[in-house]
Design a protein around this motif. Structure first.
Motif, mmCIF file in Angstrom:
data_model
loop_
_atom_site.group_PDB
_atom_site.id
_atom_site.type_symbol
_atom_site.label_atom_id
_atom_site.label_comp_id
_atom_site.label_asym_id
_atom_site.label_seq_id
_atom_site.Cartn_x
_atom_site.Cartn_y
_atom_site.Cartn_z
ATOM 1 N N LEU A 1 21.236 35.718 62.878
ATOM 2 C CA LEU A 1 21.591 37.097 63.205
ATOM 3 C C LEU A 1 20.654 37.679 64.253
ATOM 4 N N LYS A 2 21.221 38.552 65.069
ATOM 5 C CA LYS A 2 20.484 39.215 66.143
ATOM 6 C C LYS A 2 20.576 40.722 65.953
ATOM 7 N N PRO A 3 19.635 41.477 66.516
ATOM 8 C CA PRO A 3 19.731 42.941 66.425
ATOM 9 C C PRO A 3 21.064 43.479 66.956
ATOM 10 N N ASP A 4 21.643 42.821 67.951
ATOM 11 C CA ASP A 4 22.935 43.251 68.496
ATOM 12 C C ASP A 4 24.075 43.094 67.501
ATOM 13 N N ASP A 5 23.851 42.381 66.410
ATOM 14 C CA ASP A 5 24.885 42.247 65.382
ATOM 15 C C ASP A 5 24.910 43.439 64.433
ATOM 16 N N THR A 6 23.967 44.335 64.576
ATOM 17 C CA THR A 6 23.909 45.522 63.728
ATOM 18 C C THR A 6 25.148 46.377 63.926
ATOM 19 N N ALA A 7 25.852 46.639 62.832
ATOM 20 C CA ALA A 7 27.099 47.411 62.897
ATOM 21 C C ALA A 7 27.644 47.597 61.492
ATOM 22 N N MET A 8 28.664 48.436 61.406
ATOM 23 C CA MET A 8 29.475 48.484 60.191
ATOM 24 C C MET A 8 30.545 47.408 60.337
ATOM 25 N N TYR A 9 30.677 46.579 59.334
ATOM 26 C CA TYR A 9 31.639 45.489 59.367
ATOM 27 C C TYR A 9 32.827 45.817 58.467
ATOM 28 N N TYR A 10 34.022 45.619 59.016
ATOM 29 C CA TYR A 10 35.249 45.917 58.299
ATOM 30 C C TYR A 10 36.108 44.663 58.197
ATOM 31 N N CYS A 11 36.768 44.489 57.076
ATOM 32 C CA CYS A 11 37.812 43.470 57.036
ATOM 33 C C CYS A 11 39.161 44.155 57.192
ATOM 34 N N ALA A 12 40.101 43.396 57.705
ATOM 35 C CA ALA A 12 41.417 43.936 57.983
ATOM 36 C C ALA A 12 42.463 42.848 57.807
ATOM 37 N N SER A 13 43.690 43.270 57.539
ATOM 38 C CA SER A 13 44.782 42.314 57.406
ATOM 39 C C SER A 13 45.929 42.693 58.322
ATOM 40 N N GLY A 14 46.630 41.678 58.788
ATOM 41 C CA GLY A 14 47.748 41.903 59.687
ATOM 42 C C GLY A 14 48.656 40.701 59.714
ATOM 43 N N ARG A 15 49.695 40.766 60.547
ATOM 44 C CA ARG A 15 50.710 39.716 60.574
ATOM 45 C C ARG A 15 50.318 38.509 61.394
ATOM 46 N N SER A 16 49.461 38.698 62.375
ATOM 47 C CA SER A 16 49.154 37.587 63.270
ATOM 48 C C SER A 16 47.718 37.657 63.730
ATOM 49 N N CYS A 17 47.102 36.480 63.882
ATOM 50 C CA CYS A 17 45.747 36.423 64.410
ATOM 51 C C CYS A 17 45.729 36.253 65.930
ATOM 52 N N ARG A 18 46.896 36.261 66.535
ATOM 53 C CA ARG A 18 46.944 36.052 67.975
ATOM 54 C C ARG A 18 46.125 37.086 68.719
ATOM 55 N N TYR A 19 46.140 38.309 68.225
ATOM 56 C CA TYR A 19 45.372 39.374 68.857
ATOM 57 C C TYR A 19 44.310 39.878 67.894
ATOM 58 N N PHE A 20 43.504 38.951 67.371
ATOM 59 C CA PHE A 20 42.556 39.308 66.313
ATOM 60 C C PHE A 20 41.486 40.269 66.789
ATOM 61 N N GLN A 21 41.328 40.434 68.086
ATOM 62 C CA GLN A 21 40.289 41.317 68.601
ATOM 63 C C GLN A 21 40.781 42.746 68.817
ATOM 64 N N ILE A 22 42.050 43.003 68.550
ATOM 65 C CA ILE A 22 42.627 44.316 68.838
ATOM 66 C C ILE A 22 42.941 45.032 67.535
ATOM 67 N N PRO A 23 42.241 46.116 67.245
ATOM 68 C CA PRO A 23 42.404 46.792 65.944
ATOM 69 C C PRO A 23 43.820 47.271 65.657
ATOM 70 N N THR A 24 44.560 47.656 66.684
ATOM 71 C CA THR A 24 45.881 48.237 66.439
ATOM 72 C C THR A 24 46.886 47.232 65.899
ATOM 73 N N TYR A 25 46.580 45.943 65.940
ATOM 74 C CA TYR A 25 47.469 44.930 65.396
ATOM 75 C C TYR A 25 47.258 44.710 63.900
ATOM 76 N N PHE A 26 46.352 45.454 63.301
ATOM 77 C CA PHE A 26 46.054 45.287 61.882
ATOM 78 C C PHE A 26 46.420 46.552 61.124
ATOM 79 N N THR A 27 47.071 46.347 59.966
ATOM 80 C CA THR A 27 47.676 47.461 59.248
ATOM 81 C C THR A 27 46.832 47.975 58.095
ATOM 82 N N THR A 28 45.978 47.126 57.532
ATOM 83 C CA THR A 28 45.207 47.530 56.362
ATOM 84 C C THR A 28 43.730 47.267 56.610
ATOM 85 N N TRP A 29 42.916 48.230 56.198
ATOM 86 C CA TRP A 29 41.481 48.164 56.459
ATOM 87 C C TRP A 29 40.692 48.455 55.199
#
Length: 125
Positions: free
Chosen positions: A87-115
């Motif tokens: 781990l690095k200091p740059d990893d400091t953040a609030m971490y969230y899990c999310a679920s959605g229909r596809s991992c194709r756009y796993f970096q885009i929050p709007t593709y995930f429906t539940t948080w």
């Protein structure tokens, strides 16, 4: 509907490790739960996708964590994990899990429906 609850965050020194967990309950067989992902958000920054894994186990990572983080899921127990090493200091953040229909756009929050509510990770230098 799926309910997500994260745990495992904390404070660690640079170079250390943490394992995050995300327990899913409710209608976990729903197609909206096909992809599970971890996002993080640091103060003043946008929420970014860290890693995603589909129900078949295929995983994707953002460049900054590839080789250090491992995402996995236990479909029988409905738990998502994120093993974070070096781990690095740059990893400091609030971490969230999310679920959605596809991992194709796993970096885009709007593709995930539940948080989940999030779990804080703090890495000190």
């Amino acid at each position: 509907q799926v309910i997500l609850a994260e745990s495992g965050g904390g404070s660690v020194q640079a170079g250390g490790s943490l394992r995050l967990s995300c327990a899913a309950s409710g209608d976990t067989d729903d197609t909206d739960n096909y992809c599970m992902a971890w996002f993080r958000q640091a103060p003043g920054k946008e929420r970014e996708g860290v890693a995603g894994v589909n129900r078949d186990g295929y995983a994707s990572y953002t460049d900054s964590v590839r080789g250090r983080f491992t995402i996995s899921r236990d479909n029988a127990r409905n738990i998502l994990y994120l093993q974070m090493n070096s781990l690095k200091p740059d990893d400091t953040a609030m971490y969230y899990c999310a679920s959605g229909r596809s991992c194709r756009y796993f970096q885009i929050p709007t593709y995930f429906t539940t948080w989940g509510q999030g779990t804080q990770v703090t890495v000190s230098s």
